[in-house]
Design a protein around this motif. Structure first.
Motif, PDB file in Angstrom:
ATOM      1  N   LEU A   5       0.644  -1.111   0.115  1.00 58.95           N
ATOM      2  CA  LEU A   5       0.018  -0.041  -0.063  1.00 58.95           C
ATOM      3  C   LEU A   5       0.942   1.326   0.026  1.00 58.95           C
ATOM      4  O   LEU A   5       1.934   1.244   0.373  1.00 58.95           O
ATOM      5  N   PRO A   6       0.395   2.416  -0.534  1.00 58.41           N
ATOM      6  CA  PRO A   6       1.096   3.627  -0.479  1.00 58.41           C
ATOM      7  C   PRO A   6       1.431   4.337   0.690  1.00 58.41           C
ATOM      8  O   PRO A   6       0.360   4.160   1.689  1.00 58.41           O
ATOM      9  N   MET A   7       2.493   4.644   1.009  1.00 60.08           N
ATOM     10  CA  MET A   7       2.903   5.634   2.258  1.00 60.08           C
ATOM     11  C   MET A   7       2.858   7.160   1.763  1.00 60.08           C
ATOM     12  O   MET A   7       3.664   7.185   0.942  1.00 60.08           O
ATOM     13  N   ARG A   8       1.955   7.805   2.279  1.00 63.25           N
ATOM     14  CA  ARG A   8       1.812   9.327   1.875  1.00 63.25           C
ATOM     15  C   ARG A   8       2.526  10.137   2.957  1.00 63.25           C
ATOM     16  O   ARG A   8       2.920   9.615   3.926  1.00 63.25           O
ATOM     17  N   PRO A   9       3.137  11.217   2.487  1.00 67.42           N
ATOM     18  CA  PRO A   9       3.232  11.905   0.925  1.00 67.42           C
ATOM     19  C   PRO A   9       4.141  11.459   0.285  1.00 67.42           C
ATOM     20  O   PRO A   9       4.195  11.900  -0.913  1.00 67.42           O
ATOM     21  N   ALA A  10       5.101  10.519   0.443  1.00 65.56           N
ATOM     22  CA  ALA A  10       6.081   9.938  -0.463  1.00 65.56           C
ATOM     23  C   ALA A  10       5.613   9.235  -1.622  1.00 65.56           C
ATOM     24  O   ALA A  10       6.349   9.006  -2.509  1.00 65.56           O
ATOM     25  N   TRP A  11       4.637   8.597  -1.477  1.00 63.67           N
ATOM     26  CA  TRP A  11       4.107   7.708  -2.389  1.00 63.67           C
ATOM     27  C   TRP A  11       4.938   6.360  -2.645  1.00 63.67           C
ATOM     28  O   TRP A  11       5.266   6.004  -3.891  1.00 63.67           O
ATOM     29  N   LEU A  12       5.667   5.947  -1.605  1.00 62.88           N
ATOM     30  CA  LEU A  12       6.435   4.750  -1.614  1.00 62.88           C
ATOM     31  C   LEU A  12       5.641   3.480  -1.222  1.00 62.88           C
ATOM     32  O   LEU A  12       4.751   3.763  -0.335  1.00 62.88           O
ATOM     33  N   CYS A  13       5.980   2.488  -1.525  1.00 56.76           N
ATOM     34  CA  CYS A  13       5.246   1.313  -0.952  1.00 56.76           C
ATOM     35  C   CYS A  13       5.634   0.907   0.556  1.00 56.76           C
ATOM     36  O   CYS A  13       6.740   1.082   0.868  1.00 56.76           O
ATOM     37  N   ARG A  14       4.788   0.976   1.362  1.00 53.74           N
ATOM     38  CA  ARG A  14       4.996   0.606   2.871  1.00 53.74           C
ATOM     39  C   ARG A  14       5.724  -0.689   3.156  1.00 53.74           C
ATOM     40  O   ARG A  14       6.227  -0.882   4.018  1.00 53.74           O
ATOM     41  N   ASN A  15       5.588  -1.458   2.001  1.00 50.04           N
ATOM     42  CA  ASN A  15       6.085  -2.860   2.035  1.00 50.04           C
ATOM     43  C   ASN A  15       7.715  -3.070   1.758  1.00 50.04           C
ATOM     44  O   ASN A  15       8.623  -3.207   2.273  1.00 50.04           O
ATOM     45  N   CYS A  16       7.757  -2.524   0.300  1.00 50.00           N
ATOM     46  CA  CYS A  16       9.048  -2.675  -0.328  1.00 50.00           C
ATOM     47  C   CYS A  16       9.850  -1.402  -0.389  1.00 50.00           C
ATOM     48  O   CYS A  16      10.891  -1.559  -1.020  1.00 50.00           O
ATOM     49  N   ALA A  17       9.143  -0.358  -0.160  1.00 56.31           N
ATOM     50  CA  ALA A  17       9.606   1.010  -0.332  1.00 56.31           C
ATOM     51  C   ALA A  17       9.942   1.627  -2.033  1.00 56.31           C
ATOM     52  O   ALA A  17      10.532   2.518  -2.034  1.00 56.31           O
TER      53      ALA A  17
END
Length: 83
Positions: A5-17
């Motif tokens: 899933l996305p990590m905001r505000p960077a819009w990196l994957c919470r799992n694999c970055a």
């Protein structure tokens, strides 16, 4: 296994970055929206708009062609007819 899933505000994957949607997120989304490619396109377009808004809120300028390729450019590979 953790969802991609996305990590905001960077819009990196919470799992694999990786930049979201990462490869696994794309696979999961294509599976979840199987036969509903228009709904997937709307979801990803809304996510892309949120990502652009986050970039602006951070005081940066979004790279629009890169965001389009990242969020929507892969959709033709995921299209499946609805049965």
């Amino acid at each position: 296994m953790s969802p991609h899933l996305p990590m905001r505000p960077a819009w990196l994957c919470r799992n694999c970055a990786a930049p979201w949607p990462c490869g696994r997120a794309r696979l999961d989304l294509a599976t979840e929206f199987y036969g509903h490619s228009i709904a997937l396109a709307f979801y990803l377009a809304a996510s892309m708009q949120e990502a652009m808004d986050d970039v602006y809120r951070l005081g940066l300028r979004p790279d629009l062609p890169a965001l389009h390729a990242r969020f929507l450019g892969w959709l033709s590979l995921a299209r499946r007819p609805h049965r």
